[in-house]
Write an enzyme that holds these catalytic residues in place. Structure first.
Site, PDB file in Angstrom:
ATOM      1  N   SER A  10       0.819  -1.211   0.000  1.00 47.10           N
ATOM      2  CA  SER A  10       0.000   0.000   0.000  1.00 47.10           C
ATOM      3  C   SER A  10       0.856   1.265   0.000  1.00 47.10           C
ATOM      4  CB  SER A  10      -0.922   0.020   1.229  1.00 47.10           C
ATOM      5  OG  SER A  10      -1.750  -1.107   1.233  1.00 47.10           O
TER       6      SER A  10
HETATM    7  C1  LIG Z   1      -3.209  -3.855  -0.574  1.00 45.01           C
HETATM    8  S1  LIG Z   1      -2.576  -5.421  -0.326  1.00 45.01           S
HETATM    9  C2  LIG Z   1      -1.930  -5.353   1.294  1.00 45.01           C
HETATM   10  C3  LIG Z   1      -0.814  -4.481   1.568  1.00 45.01           C
HETATM   11  C4  LIG Z   1      -0.145  -4.811   2.854  1.00 45.01           C
HETATM   12  N1  LIG Z   1      -0.901  -4.414   4.019  1.00 45.01           N
HETATM   13  C5  LIG Z   1       1.249  -4.280   2.858  1.00 45.01           C
HETATM   14  O1  LIG Z   1       1.599  -3.535   3.773  1.00 45.01           O
HETATM   15  O2  LIG Z   1       1.993  -4.635   1.940  1.00 45.01           O
HETATM   16  C6  LIG Z   1      -4.027  -6.367   0.109  1.00 45.01           C
HETATM   17  C7  LIG Z   1      -3.691  -7.769   0.533  1.00 45.01           C
HETATM   18  O3  LIG Z   1      -4.871  -8.373   1.025  1.00 45.01           O
HETATM   19  C8  LIG Z   1      -4.819  -9.725   0.688  1.00 45.01           C
HETATM   20  N2  LIG Z   1      -6.170 -10.300   0.822  1.00 45.01           N
HETATM   21  C9  LIG Z   1      -7.227 -10.210  -0.019  1.00 45.01           C
HETATM   22  N3  LIG Z   1      -8.282 -10.860   0.498  1.00 45.01           N
HETATM   23  C10 LIG Z   1      -7.879 -11.361   1.693  1.00 45.01           C
HETATM   24  C11 LIG Z   1      -8.523 -12.128   2.700  1.00 45.01           C
HETATM   25  N4  LIG Z   1      -9.804 -12.543   2.606  1.00 45.01           N
HETATM   26  N5  LIG Z   1      -7.813 -12.466   3.799  1.00 45.01           N
HETATM   27  C12 LIG Z   1      -6.514 -12.091   3.950  1.00 45.01           C
HETATM   28  N6  LIG Z   1      -5.851 -11.369   3.009  1.00 45.01           N
HETATM   29  C13 LIG Z   1      -6.531 -11.012   1.905  1.00 45.01           C
HETATM   30  C14 LIG Z   1      -4.273  -9.728  -0.731  1.00 45.01           C
HETATM   31  O4  LIG Z   1      -3.781 -10.988  -1.112  1.00 45.01           O
HETATM   32  C15 LIG Z   1      -3.199  -8.650  -0.611  1.00 45.01           C
HETATM   33  O5  LIG Z   1      -1.960  -9.190  -0.299  1.00 45.01           O
END
Ligand SMILES: C[S@@+](CC[C@H](N)C(=O)[O-])C[C@H]1O[C@@H](n2cnc3c(N)ncnc32)[C@H](O)[C@@H]1O
Length: 259
Positions: A102
């Site tokens: 992000s």
């Molecule tokens: C915007 S990215 C996250 C960025 C992260 N917080 C970072 O600091 O790099 C969103 C993440 O949410 C994960 N994601 C999507 N649906 C999810 C779920 N149901 N449970 C856990 N993770 C999930 C995706 O695979 C992705 O890696």
């Protein structure tokens, strides 16, 4: 697969100018990147965005704890090697599996919105690169982080361990369901968009605890929403900012049965 932005909307031009300025400064100042100086520039950019968005967020500047954490976490060691030279730009970057780390401003703001304190236990949903988890781990006692893509969870777990974060536990799973074994949490940060506030996460917040979560459809308008759990079990919700996040995808337990 298209990369999601996980970013504040409408700041493209300002960021492009800032990125060009940062590149020129790096080219003229030194051949070896000075990551501390790059982080300081990134923190200054984030401060400027806090000032710009003050009316919407209610936060005029970063808290001292969040500013210090943003200045310490080695973002260049949490992104793929090919992205390391871009790690201190204030924007999202691809991390593989079609996902992104992000935007640092969003990470700082999300952290400030839950008002984290030393001694607390927080849940991080959507580990991705592990960057948000690391920022939280600089402040609170224990971070529990859930990522649905196993390859990302494994990479983040290793990177966080290599950086010395012993207070972050990462597991593969569906963050929509939370991590009930470690509840209640003082705060929850969700980094993927849900159509509505997941009740399982509300149930895992302690009374008075805060959750920040993007709410809205994958292709429609999304808002970063601050949820506060009241003592009576109900919630107060406040829309903070329009944002663009990847969806919180359903894991096997939530997926519709296949025929
Ligand atoms: C915007 S990215 C996250 C960025 C992260 N917080 C970072 O600091 O790099 C969103 C993440 O949410 C994960 N994601 C999507 N649906 C999810 C779920 N149901 N449970 C856990 N993770 C999930 C995706 O695979 C992705 O890696």
């Amino acid at each position: 697969m298209a990369h999601a932005f996980c970013a504040r909307l409408g700041v493209g031009i300002r960021l492009a100018v800032a990125a060009a300025t940062a590149t020129l400064t790096m080219m003229t100042a030194r051949a070896e990147p000075d990551h501390a100086a790059e982080r300081a520039r990134m923190v200054a950019e984030i401060e400027a965005m806090y000032a710009e968005t003050r009316a919407e967020t209610g936060l005029a500047s970063m808290s001292a704890a969040v500013r210090a954490a943003m200045g310490r976490v080695e973002r260049h060691r949490l992104v793929p090697a090919a992205q390391a030279s871009l790690a201190y730009r204030n924007h999202p970057l691809p991390i593989g599996s079609g996902q992104t780390i992000s935007q640092p401003y969003i990470v700082a703001l999300s952290t400030d919105l839950i008002d984290p304190q030393p001694g607390q236990r927080v849940l991080d949903v959507g580990t991705g690169s592990g960057y948000q988890a690391a920022v939280l781990a600089e402040i609170v006692q224990q971070v529990y982080s859930i990522e649905i893509v196993e390859a990302l969870a494994t990479t983040a777990r290793r990177a966080l361990a290599a950086l010395g974060y012993r207070n972050v536990a990462v597991r593969t799973g569906d963050g929509y369901l939370g991590w009930p074994e470690h509840a209640p949490f003082d705060g929850i940060v969700v980094a993927a968009a849900a159509p509505r506030v997941p009740q399982a996460l509300v149930d895992q917040l302690r009374p008075g605890g805060k959750m920040v979560i993007p709410i809205g459809a994958e292709t429609g308008i999304q808002y970063l929403v601050l949820v506060t759990r009241r003592a009576d079990g109900g919630i107060d919700e406040r829309r903070v900012l329009p944002v663009r996040f990847v969806p919180l995808v359903p894991g096997a337990e939530r997926a519709a049965p296949q025929r």
